[in-house]
Design a protein around this motif. Sequence first.
Motif, PDB file in Angstrom:
ATOM      1  N   THR A   1      84.851  81.864  48.528  1.00  0.00           N
ATOM      2  CA  THR A   1      84.396  82.999  47.722  1.00  0.00           C
ATOM      3  C   THR A   1      84.652  84.323  48.429  1.00  0.00           C
ATOM      4  O   THR A   1      84.638  85.383  47.782  1.00  0.00           O
ATOM      5  CB  THR A   1      82.884  82.906  47.403  1.00  0.00           C
ATOM      6  N   LEU A   2      84.879  84.292  49.726  1.00  0.00           N
ATOM      7  CA  LEU A   2      85.127  85.517  50.483  1.00  0.00           C
ATOM      8  C   LEU A   2      86.536  86.053  50.267  1.00  0.00           C
ATOM      9  O   LEU A   2      86.831  87.190  50.640  1.00  0.00           O
ATOM     10  CB  LEU A   2      84.891  85.263  51.976  1.00  0.00           C
ATOM     11  N   VAL A   3      87.416  85.245  49.667  1.00  0.00           N
ATOM     12  CA  VAL A   3      88.786  85.675  49.384  1.00  0.00           C
ATOM     13  C   VAL A   3      88.764  86.524  48.116  1.00  0.00           C
ATOM     14  O   VAL A   3      88.291  86.063  47.067  1.00  0.00           O
ATOM     15  CB  VAL A   3      89.714  84.456  49.211  1.00  0.00           C
ATOM     16  N   PRO A   4      89.247  87.757  48.162  1.00  0.00           N
ATOM     17  CA  PRO A   4      89.077  88.679  47.030  1.00  0.00           C
ATOM     18  C   PRO A   4      89.588  88.167  45.687  1.00  0.00           C
ATOM     19  O   PRO A   4      88.953  88.400  44.649  1.00  0.00           O
ATOM     20  CB  PRO A   4      89.857  89.926  47.473  1.00  0.00           C
ATOM     21  N   ASN A   5      90.724  87.470  45.666  1.00  0.00           N
ATOM     22  CA  ASN A   5      91.260  87.045  44.367  1.00  0.00           C
ATOM     23  C   ASN A   5      90.877  85.615  43.988  1.00  0.00           C
ATOM     24  O   ASN A   5      91.356  85.091  42.981  1.00  0.00           O
ATOM     25  CB  ASN A   5      92.780  87.226  44.298  1.00  0.00           C
ATOM     26  N   ILE A   6      89.999  84.975  44.744  1.00  0.00           N
ATOM     27  CA  ILE A   6      89.390  83.719  44.298  1.00  0.00           C
ATOM     28  C   ILE A   6      88.082  84.093  43.619  1.00  0.00           C
ATOM     29  O   ILE A   6      87.111  84.466  44.277  1.00  0.00           O
ATOM     30  CB  ILE A   6      89.182  82.731  45.454  1.00  0.00           C
ATOM     31  N   VAL A   7      88.078  84.034  42.292  1.00  0.00           N
ATOM     32  CA  VAL A   7      87.006  84.666  41.517  1.00  0.00           C
ATOM     33  C   VAL A   7      86.029  83.679  40.881  1.00  0.00           C
ATOM     34  O   VAL A   7      85.036  84.086  40.292  1.00  0.00           O
ATOM     35  CB  VAL A   7      87.604  85.576  40.416  1.00  0.00           C
ATOM     36  N   GLY A   8      86.316  82.380  40.974  1.00  0.00           N
ATOM     37  CA  GLY A   8      85.404  81.424  40.348  1.00  0.00           C
ATOM     38  C   GLY A   8      85.781  79.995  40.659  1.00  0.00           C
ATOM     39  O   GLY A   8      86.778  79.711  41.321  1.00  0.00           O
ATOM     40  N   VAL A   9      84.953  79.080  40.151  1.00  0.00           N
ATOM     41  CA  VAL A   9      85.204  77.649  40.292  1.00  0.00           C
ATOM     42  C   VAL A   9      84.806  76.948  38.999  1.00  0.00           C
ATOM     43  O   VAL A   9      83.792  77.290  38.383  1.00  0.00           O
ATOM     44  CB  VAL A   9      84.435  77.057  41.501  1.00  0.00           C
ATOM     45  N   LYS A  10      85.626  76.011  38.597  1.00  0.00           N
ATOM     46  CA  LYS A  10      85.283  75.116  37.492  1.00  0.00           C
ATOM     47  C   LYS A  10      84.842  73.794  38.107  1.00  0.00           C
ATOM     48  O   LYS A  10      85.613  73.155  38.839  1.00  0.00           O
ATOM     49  CB  LYS A  10      86.475  74.882  36.572  1.00  0.00           C
ATOM     50  N   ASP A  11      83.614  73.389  37.792  1.00  0.00           N
ATOM     51  CA  ASP A  11      83.100  72.140  38.364  1.00  0.00           C
ATOM     52  C   ASP A  11      83.043  71.051  37.306  1.00  0.00           C
ATOM     53  O   ASP A  11      82.242  71.114  36.379  1.00  0.00           O
ATOM     54  CB  ASP A  11      81.708  72.345  38.950  1.00  0.00           C
ATOM     55  N   SER A  12      83.903  70.057  37.455  1.00  0.00           N
ATOM     56  CA  SER A  12      83.923  68.897  36.561  1.00  0.00           C
ATOM     57  C   SER A  12      83.492  67.642  37.295  1.00  0.00           C
ATOM     58  O   SER A  12      83.925  66.539  36.961  1.00  0.00           O
ATOM     59  CB  SER A  12      85.328  68.711  35.974  1.00  0.00           C
ATOM     60  N   SER A  13      82.633  67.818  38.286  1.00  0.00           N
ATOM     61  CA  SER A  13      82.136  66.654  39.026  1.00  0.00           C
ATOM     62  C   SER A  13      81.174  65.832  38.182  1.00  0.00           C
ATOM     63  O   SER A  13      80.976  64.639  38.441  1.00  0.00           O
ATOM     64  CB  SER A  13      81.420  67.104  40.309  1.00  0.00           C
ATOM     65  N   GLY A  14      80.536  66.478  37.194  1.00  0.00           N
ATOM     66  CA  GLY A  14      79.517  65.804  36.395  1.00  0.00           C
ATOM     67  C   GLY A  14      78.173  65.746  37.083  1.00  0.00           C
ATOM     68  O   GLY A  14      77.217  65.190  36.542  1.00  0.00           O
ATOM     69  N   GLN A  15      78.083  66.333  38.267  1.00  0.00           N
ATOM     70  CA  GLN A  15      76.851  66.315  39.061  1.00  0.00           C
ATOM     71  C   GLN A  15      76.190  67.690  38.994  1.00  0.00           C
ATOM     72  O   GLN A  15      76.706  68.658  39.562  1.00  0.00           O
ATOM     73  CB  GLN A  15      77.157  65.945  40.505  1.00  0.00           C
ATOM     74  N   PHE A  16      75.060  67.760  38.304  1.00  0.00           N
ATOM     75  CA  PHE A  16      74.406  69.052  38.139  1.00  0.00           C
ATOM     76  C   PHE A  16      73.991  69.643  39.482  1.00  0.00           C
ATOM     77  O   PHE A  16      74.046  70.860  39.676  1.00  0.00           O
ATOM     78  CB  PHE A  16      73.191  68.907  37.209  1.00  0.00           C
ATOM     79  N   ASP A  17      73.601  68.792  40.402  1.00  0.00           N
ATOM     80  CA  ASP A  17      73.197  69.291  41.715  1.00  0.00           C
ATOM     81  C   ASP A  17      74.359  69.980  42.420  1.00  0.00           C
ATOM     82  O   ASP A  17      74.167  71.000  43.099  1.00  0.00           O
ATOM     83  CB  ASP A  17      72.665  68.148  42.583  1.00  0.00           C
ATOM     84  N   ASN A  18      75.571  69.454  42.257  1.00  0.00           N
ATOM     85  CA  ASN A  18      76.741  70.083  42.863  1.00  0.00           C
ATOM     86  C   ASN A  18      76.967  71.461  42.271  1.00  0.00           C
ATOM     87  O   ASN A  18      77.220  72.440  42.982  1.00  0.00           O
ATOM     88  CB  ASN A  18      77.970  69.201  42.661  1.00  0.00           C
ATOM     89  N   LEU A  19      76.856  71.533  40.940  1.00  0.00           N
ATOM     90  CA  LEU A  19      77.015  72.811  40.262  1.00  0.00           C
ATOM     91  C   LEU A  19      75.966  73.810  40.730  1.00  0.00           C
ATOM     92  O   LEU A  19      76.253  74.988  40.966  1.00  0.00           O
ATOM     93  CB  LEU A  19      76.939  72.581  38.754  1.00  0.00           C
ATOM     94  N   LEU A  20      74.723  73.344  40.894  1.00  0.00           N
ATOM     95  CA  LEU A  20      73.648  74.210  41.370  1.00  0.00           C
ATOM     96  C   LEU A  20      73.941  74.738  42.772  1.00  0.00           C
ATOM     97  O   LEU A  20      73.658  75.900  43.088  1.00  0.00           O
ATOM     98  CB  LEU A  20      72.319  73.462  41.370  1.00  0.00           C
ATOM     99  N   GLN A  21      74.502  73.879  43.610  1.00  0.00           N
ATOM    100  CA  GLN A  21      74.830  74.320  44.974  1.00  0.00           C
ATOM    101  C   GLN A  21      75.933  75.376  44.948  1.00  0.00           C
ATOM    102  O   GLN A  21      75.891  76.344  45.708  1.00  0.00           O
ATOM    103  CB  GLN A  21      75.249  73.131  45.825  1.00  0.00           C
ATOM    104  N   TYR A  22      76.931  75.184  44.076  1.00  0.00           N
ATOM    105  CA  TYR A  22      77.969  76.201  43.933  1.00  0.00           C
ATOM    106  C   TYR A  22      77.339  77.545  43.553  1.00  0.00           C
ATOM    107  O   TYR A  22      77.682  78.588  44.111  1.00  0.00           O
ATOM    108  CB  TYR A  22      78.968  75.805  42.848  1.00  0.00           C
ATOM    109  N   ILE A  23      76.433  77.511  42.582  1.00  0.00           N
ATOM    110  CA  ILE A  23      75.785  78.742  42.123  1.00  0.00           C
ATOM    111  C   ILE A  23      74.970  79.365  43.249  1.00  0.00           C
ATOM    112  O   ILE A  23      75.026  80.574  43.489  1.00  0.00           O
ATOM    113  CB  ILE A  23      74.897  78.463  40.895  1.00  0.00           C
ATOM    114  N   GLY A  24      74.243  78.533  43.964  1.00  0.00           N
ATOM    115  CA  GLY A  24      73.371  79.038  45.011  1.00  0.00           C
ATOM    116  C   GLY A  24      74.102  79.629  46.195  1.00  0.00           C
ATOM    117  O   GLY A  24      73.588  80.536  46.865  1.00  0.00           O
ATOM    118  N   LEU A  25      75.312  79.143  46.474  1.00  0.00           N
ATOM    119  CA  LEU A  25      76.045  79.589  47.651  1.00  0.00           C
ATOM    120  C   LEU A  25      77.033  80.705  47.365  1.00  0.00           C
ATOM    121  O   LEU A  25      77.673  81.221  48.279  1.00  0.00           O
ATOM    122  CB  LEU A  25      76.792  78.408  48.281  1.00  0.00           C
TER     123      LEU A  25
END
Length: 298
Positions: free
Chosen positions: A154-178
């Motif tokens: 996320t520290l790279v200026p032109n990396i602006v997001g992530v699509k999470d298709s892991s199916g694991q809500f906890d993983n998605l929550l960690q992405y959001i939190g970090l």
Amino acid sequence: MFKPEGIVPAMVTPLRDDQSLNEPVLRQLVRRYIAAGVHGLFCLGTNGEFFSLSFEEKVKVIEIVVEEAGGRVPVYAGTGCVSTQETIRLTGEARRVGADVASIITPYFLAYTQQELKEHFLRVADAAALPIILYNIPGRTGNALHPATVAELTLVPNIVGVKDSSGQFDNLLQYIGLSGSGFSVLAGTDSLILPSLFAGGSGAIAATANVFPEDAVSVYESWKRGAFEEANEAQNRLNAFRSVLSIGTLPSVLKEAMMLAGYDVGPPRSPVAPLDDAQRELLKRVYGSLTSPIGTHS
């Protein structure tokens, strides 16, 4: 910098019976989704059969979608390949033909370390003159992007997001939190669109939006204006449809559903087979139970 958000259909790639690209139907789908109010278009994702298309076909798909969209919504192009070199090359072609965002899936087939994955994305981002969203789908690639790795990227200026298709809500929550407020976390599992929005997500790249784009858009727009009951009803309809997508090899069920809705998207690319009679009847029952029509063809 561009901020990915809202509902973005993970578009199928229409094919003719001879397995060639069906350009008129691809253009029809672009018009259809824009009319439904989507917030972007995503071509060459998993449901777009990127893994079965040639390099030249991929560039042509991006070019068609960009041209037909005409700047009305941003175009996301899946440009991730197995090698870093080819990913850089395809991302460059996507930019040349006018894509707004590149979605980069983790390399696949081999099991890579987190350091190798990070270096891959860093090199692509450095070479690309496009905003990039990371694409995590470990069930297909065998490689999971750990939350700590995403946090570094996320520290790279032109990396602006992530699509999470892991199916694991906890993983998605960690992405959001970090991740910071300027970084978008998009649900790639359609049953998690509404939960992810409540948790701080930015939207979804949704396969079910191929067939029910109004419902997918309603989840987001209803949530945004505080109409949570409407959002939940739309989410439940998507869930009911998503429940049947696993009865055949991807994306055979999705393509058959679109055929039922009157969109001649053709067969999946072989060796994926069309549905058999029993699978087709099950799909017809589920599809028929969902009363909201796909809409007027254009």
